[in-house]
Design an enzyme around this catalytic site. Sequence first.
Site, PDB file in Angstrom:
ATOM      1  N   GLY A 116       0.813  -1.213   0.000  1.00  0.00           N
ATOM      2  CA  GLY A 116       0.000   0.000   0.000  1.00  0.00           C
ATOM      3  C   GLY A 116       0.847   1.264   0.000  1.00  0.00           C
ATOM      4  O   GLY A 116       1.675   1.457   0.884  1.00  0.00           O
ATOM      5  N   VAL A 117       0.633   2.137  -0.997  1.00  0.00           N
ATOM      6  CA  VAL A 117       1.380   3.396  -1.046  1.00  0.00           C
ATOM      7  C   VAL A 117       0.547   4.563  -0.548  1.00  0.00           C
ATOM      8  O   VAL A 117       1.094   5.601  -0.167  1.00  0.00           O
ATOM      9  CB  VAL A 117       1.901   3.704  -2.473  1.00  0.00           C
ATOM     10  CG1 VAL A 117       3.006   2.722  -2.855  1.00  0.00           C
ATOM     11  CG2 VAL A 117       0.793   3.697  -3.505  1.00  0.00           C
TER      12      VAL A 117
ATOM     13  N   GLY B 292      -3.156   0.057  -9.626  1.00  0.00           N
ATOM     14  CA  GLY B 292      -3.990  -0.851  -8.848  1.00  0.00           C
ATOM     15  C   GLY B 292      -4.620  -0.069  -7.709  1.00  0.00           C
ATOM     16  O   GLY B 292      -4.439   1.143  -7.602  1.00  0.00           O
ATOM     17  N   CYS B 293      -5.371  -0.751  -6.847  1.00  0.00           N
ATOM     18  CA  CYS B 293      -6.072  -0.056  -5.762  1.00  0.00           C
ATOM     19  C   CYS B 293      -6.336  -1.042  -4.636  1.00  0.00           C
ATOM     20  O   CYS B 293      -6.722  -2.183  -4.886  1.00  0.00           O
ATOM     21  CB  CYS B 293      -7.395   0.493  -6.292  1.00  0.00           C
ATOM     22  SG  CYS B 293      -8.378   1.355  -5.058  1.00  0.00           S
TER      23      CYS B 293
ATOM     24  N   HIS C 114      -4.805   9.558  -8.231  1.00  0.00           N
ATOM     25  CA  HIS C 114      -5.616   8.397  -7.834  1.00  0.00           C
ATOM     26  C   HIS C 114      -6.408   8.706  -6.552  1.00  0.00           C
ATOM     27  O   HIS C 114      -7.592   8.402  -6.458  1.00  0.00           O
ATOM     28  CB  HIS C 114      -4.679   7.198  -7.619  1.00  0.00           C
ATOM     29  CG  HIS C 114      -5.362   5.925  -7.206  1.00  0.00           C
ATOM     30  ND1 HIS C 114      -5.473   4.835  -8.051  1.00  0.00           N
ATOM     31  CD2 HIS C 114      -5.955   5.553  -6.035  1.00  0.00           C
ATOM     32  CE1 HIS C 114      -6.114   3.859  -7.409  1.00  0.00           C
ATOM     33  NE2 HIS C 114      -6.414   4.261  -6.178  1.00  0.00           N
ATOM     34  N   GLU C 115      -5.745   9.325  -5.582  1.00  0.00           N
ATOM     35  CA  GLU C 115      -6.394   9.564  -4.281  1.00  0.00           C
ATOM     36  C   GLU C 115      -7.433  10.679  -4.347  1.00  0.00           C
ATOM     37  O   GLU C 115      -8.491  10.575  -3.719  1.00  0.00           O
ATOM     38  CB  GLU C 115      -5.343   9.860  -3.206  1.00  0.00           C
ATOM     39  CG  GLU C 115      -4.347   8.724  -2.964  1.00  0.00           C
ATOM     40  CD  GLU C 115      -4.988   7.375  -2.698  1.00  0.00           C
ATOM     41  OE1 GLU C 115      -6.002   7.313  -1.990  1.00  0.00           O
ATOM     42  OE2 GLU C 115      -4.469   6.375  -3.236  1.00  0.00           O
TER      43      GLU C 115
ATOM     44  N   HIS D  49     -10.528   9.264  -5.671  1.00  0.00           N
ATOM     45  CA  HIS D  49     -11.304   8.533  -4.655  1.00  0.00           C
ATOM     46  C   HIS D  49     -12.273   9.466  -3.930  1.00  0.00           C
ATOM     47  O   HIS D  49     -13.395   9.076  -3.602  1.00  0.00           O
ATOM     48  CB  HIS D  49     -10.369   7.940  -3.586  1.00  0.00           C
ATOM     49  CG  HIS D  49      -9.969   6.520  -3.847  1.00  0.00           C
ATOM     50  ND1 HIS D  49     -10.878   5.506  -4.006  1.00  0.00           N
ATOM     51  CD2 HIS D  49      -8.747   5.944  -3.961  1.00  0.00           C
ATOM     52  CE1 HIS D  49     -10.231   4.361  -4.209  1.00  0.00           C
ATOM     53  NE2 HIS D  49      -8.932   4.604  -4.198  1.00  0.00           N
TER      54      HIS D  49
HETATM   55 ZN    ZN Z   1      -7.396   3.336  -4.628  1.00  0.00          ZN
END
Ligand code: ZN
Length: 181
Positions: free
Chosen positions: A58-59, A114-115, A157-158, A161
């Site tokens: 997880g980043v 990815g997620c 990406h965040e 979300h």
């Molecule tokens: Zn994600």
Amino acid sequence: MPKHLFFPYNQDMTEIVQKDNPVLRQKATEVALSEIASPRIQGILADMKKSLASQKDGVALAAPQIGIPLRIFVVAGFALTEELQESKDCPADLIFINPVITKLSKDKVELEEGCLSIRHFYGKTIRSTKATVRAYNEKGEVFQRGGSGLLAQIFQHETDHLDGILFIDHATDVQEANTIQ
Ligand code: ZN
């Protein structure tokens, strides 16, 4: 309690919700700046860090991914600077509250993505190579942070979300990774 801060807080908040959970499709709400120091928000920040730390790969993690529809994400320290990635002097995880992307490069690149909420699928996305985010830290201080490469990808990406967007909405060639048993 302000109405916008009401949400059920009755599950294990460090559990990462998966893609069919409606919380991932909500537009998350801004955190009132006066609330940042509250035990409630500080508890959420601690839960987010704990949850992120529980995922080896997880980043970063956004609050909706632990069921909290607030505009917060956390980036793992090791993802903040490529140079320090292998170092023991890894920076602390960085919290972004009410983040706004203030700059995106016109330069884009196709990346593997990815997620943690779409286990274990990966696809190709087109992302700006550089991004700058303005946000509040866990003390309620405003700051700005620029990033390129992985960090720029994380920022995009965040923040997606927080607007209910998942990478599978725009990714191509999405495939399930072969999981090693
Ligand atoms: Zn994600």
